[in-house]
Design an enzyme around this catalytic site. Structure first.
Site, short mmCIF file in Angstrom:
data_model
loop_
_atom_site.label_atom_id
_atom_site.label_comp_id
_atom_site.label_asym_id
_atom_site.label_seq_id
_atom_site.Cartn_x
_atom_site.Cartn_y
_atom_site.Cartn_z
N ARG A 1 4.28 -10.35 -2.07
CA ARG A 1 4.16 -11.80 -2.16
C ARG A 1 5.05 -12.41 -3.25
O ARG A 1 5.56 -13.50 -3.10
CB ARG A 1 2.69 -12.18 -2.43
CG ARG A 1 1.76 -11.81 -1.29
CD ARG A 1 0.32 -11.88 -1.71
NE ARG A 1 0.04 -11.01 -2.85
CZ ARG A 1 -1.13 -10.89 -3.45
NH1 ARG A 1 -2.15 -11.60 -3.03
NH2 ARG A 1 -1.29 -10.07 -4.47
N SER B 1 -19.42 -11.45 -1.97
CA SER B 1 -19.55 -12.31 -0.79
C SER B 1 -18.79 -11.67 0.36
O SER B 1 -17.98 -10.74 0.16
CB SER B 1 -18.96 -13.69 -1.09
OG SER B 1 -17.56 -13.56 -1.25
N GLY C 1 4.46 -3.79 -1.19
CA GLY C 1 4.02 -3.72 -2.59
C GLY C 1 4.97 -2.89 -3.44
O GLY C 1 4.55 -2.28 -4.43
N LEU D 1 2.77 1.96 -8.36
CA LEU D 1 3.18 3.17 -7.64
C LEU D 1 4.24 2.85 -6.59
O LEU D 1 5.12 3.67 -6.31
CB LEU D 1 1.97 3.83 -6.97
CG LEU D 1 0.93 4.40 -7.95
CD1 LEU D 1 -0.30 4.91 -7.20
CD2 LEU D 1 1.53 5.53 -8.78
N GLY E 1 -5.75 10.30 -6.86
CA GLY E 1 -6.76 10.07 -7.88
C GLY E 1 -6.24 9.01 -8.82
O GLY E 1 -5.38 8.21 -8.45
N TYR F 1 -11.29 8.39 -2.49
CA TYR F 1 -12.61 8.14 -1.90
C TYR F 1 -12.55 7.72 -0.44
O TYR F 1 -13.56 7.34 0.15
CB TYR F 1 -13.36 7.08 -2.72
CG TYR F 1 -12.56 5.83 -3.04
CD1 TYR F 1 -12.20 4.93 -2.04
CD2 TYR F 1 -12.15 5.55 -4.34
CE1 TYR F 1 -11.48 3.80 -2.31
CE2 TYR F 1 -11.41 4.41 -4.64
CZ TYR F 1 -11.08 3.54 -3.62
OH TYR F 1 -10.34 2.41 -3.89
N ARG G 1 -0.87 -9.84 5.26
CA ARG G 1 -2.00 -10.36 6.04
C ARG G 1 -1.53 -11.24 7.20
O ARG G 1 -2.34 -11.63 8.03
CB ARG G 1 -2.94 -11.16 5.13
CG ARG G 1 -3.59 -10.30 4.06
CD ARG G 1 -4.31 -11.14 3.04
NE ARG G 1 -3.38 -11.99 2.29
CZ ARG G 1 -3.74 -12.78 1.28
NH1 ARG G 1 -5.00 -12.81 0.89
NH2 ARG G 1 -2.85 -13.50 0.65
#
Ligand code: HXC
Ligand code: NAP
Length: 282
Positions: A41, A107, A16, A21, A191, A149, A69
């Site tokens: 990608r 879902s 990425g 970032l 954060g 988190y 993935r």
């Protein structure tokens, strides 16, 4: 510490690395002497970004198309990086997917979409590179970008919270298992840092953004340079004894919101006077 040769000779793969970032970290690593592979990608974006980074820093950048993935694609990316630069010294697991939603509206496919990128993608890249390092007796460094988190959880981003918790656990587990091979693994818990990718999905209105800023004790969002310098330090030999750790960079947000009595910030000086009188009366 942040001299031009902090990361000299190091080859760093940033998943990425073409946006947000990941791009800011890649730029900083280049400024500090690293050779950088940016992989995600959108190849067209990566190629354009690589040209800009080369022009701005004079460094060596290799853009490679990768969907984290897909474990075979991860392996092919490492083959290409090693063919170009001889080896890969460090991996930054930065690729992610995320969105805000009440969990009961999601879902199982929505969970899979985020877990596939964040947790499985991080596992595939770390596992494949770790195997190569161990087989060659080569030391290495892995840094994963988690979230504030990751340890304590958060509603409304539950697929991400679950995936990031797994990522932190992977870093800590392997720090114990692979330390003897000279492999260090750490995670960063950022954060809020404004990026197009995160803001469009997580802070879609100015009101939501303002709510987040108000929860940061330092009263502002993070600057990319602050996170990029922390990441550079953790990849560098200066952090040679740091492994299995999760480093928060959130302006005090996690600590501030955990403190039971910190809600008393709403009490005015006049109210404190009245409260003090009450307290003294017992
Ligand atoms: C609810 C959603 C949704 C949304 C997708 N889905 N977006 N559900 N709310 N906003 C559901 C879809 O309905 C579908 O389920 C399933 O998820 C798969 O959707 P796809 O669009 O096919 O997924 P995919 O193409 O794989 O895209 C993955 C993605 C996408 C995560 C949804 O946003 C992406 O590629 N993001 C990459 C970049 C990114 O997210 N950056 C932000 C990182 S910021 P159904 O059942 O309908 O088939 C970050 C910061 C954390 O992590 C902390 C900030 C403070
Ligand atoms: P971003 O710009 O959207 O970054 C996400 C990156 O992941 C993109 O470059 C994207 O590139 C890549 N990516 C997504 N799916 C991929 C896949 N399947 N394979 C390979 N690459 C993939 O958002 P960001 O804010 O910079 O986020 C970067 C990291 O910081 C993430 O780990 C995020 O969770 C973390 N973080 C950010 C914040 C914040 O406030 N910004 C806070 C806490 C944590 P492609 O689309 O080209 O694949």
């Amino acid at each position: 510490m942040f001299t031009t040769d902090l990361l000299k000779e190091k080859v760093v793969l940033v998943t990425g690395g073409g946006s947000g970032l990941g791009l800011s970290m890649s730029r900083r690593f280049l400024e500090l002497g690293a050779r950088v592979v940016i992989a995600s990608r959108r190849l067209e974006l990566l190629e354009q970004v690589a040209a800009e980074l080369r022009a701005a820093t004079g460094g060596e950048v290799l853009p490679l198309q990768l969907d984290v993935r897909d474990p075979e694609a991860v392996s092919a990316t490492l083959d290409a990086a090693e063919a170009a630069f001889g080896r890969v010294d460090a991996l930054v697991n930065n690729a992610a997917g995320n969105f805000i939603s009440p969990t009961e509206r999601l879902s199982h496919r929505a969970f899979d979409a985020v877990l596939g990128i964040v947790l499985h993608g991080t596992v595939y890249a770390t596992l494949e590179l770790g195997k190569r390092w161990i087989a060659r007796g080569q030391p290495g460094v892995v840094l994963s970008i988690a979230a504030a988190y990751a340890e304590r959880g958060s509603g409304y981003v539950v697929p991400s919270a679950v995936a990031k918790a797994g990522v932190v656990n992977l870093m800590r587990s392997l720090a114990g298992e692979w330390g003897r091979y000279g492999i260090r693994l750490n995670a960063i818990a950022p954060g809020p840092f404004p990026t197009e990718g995160a803001w469009s999905r997580l802070m879609p209105t100015p009101e939501i953004e303002a709510l987040f800023e108000s929860r940061v004790p330092l009263g502002r969002v993070g600057e990319h340079a602050e996170l990029a310098n922390l990441a550079a330090y953790l990849l560098s030999d200066h952090a040679g004894f740091v492994s299995g750790d999760l480093i928060y960079i959130d302006g005090g947000m996690s600590a501030g919101n955990a403190g039971e009595f910190n809600l008393l910030e709403r009490v005015t000086p006049e109210q404190w006077d009245a409260l003090a009188a009450l307290r003294r009366k017992g």
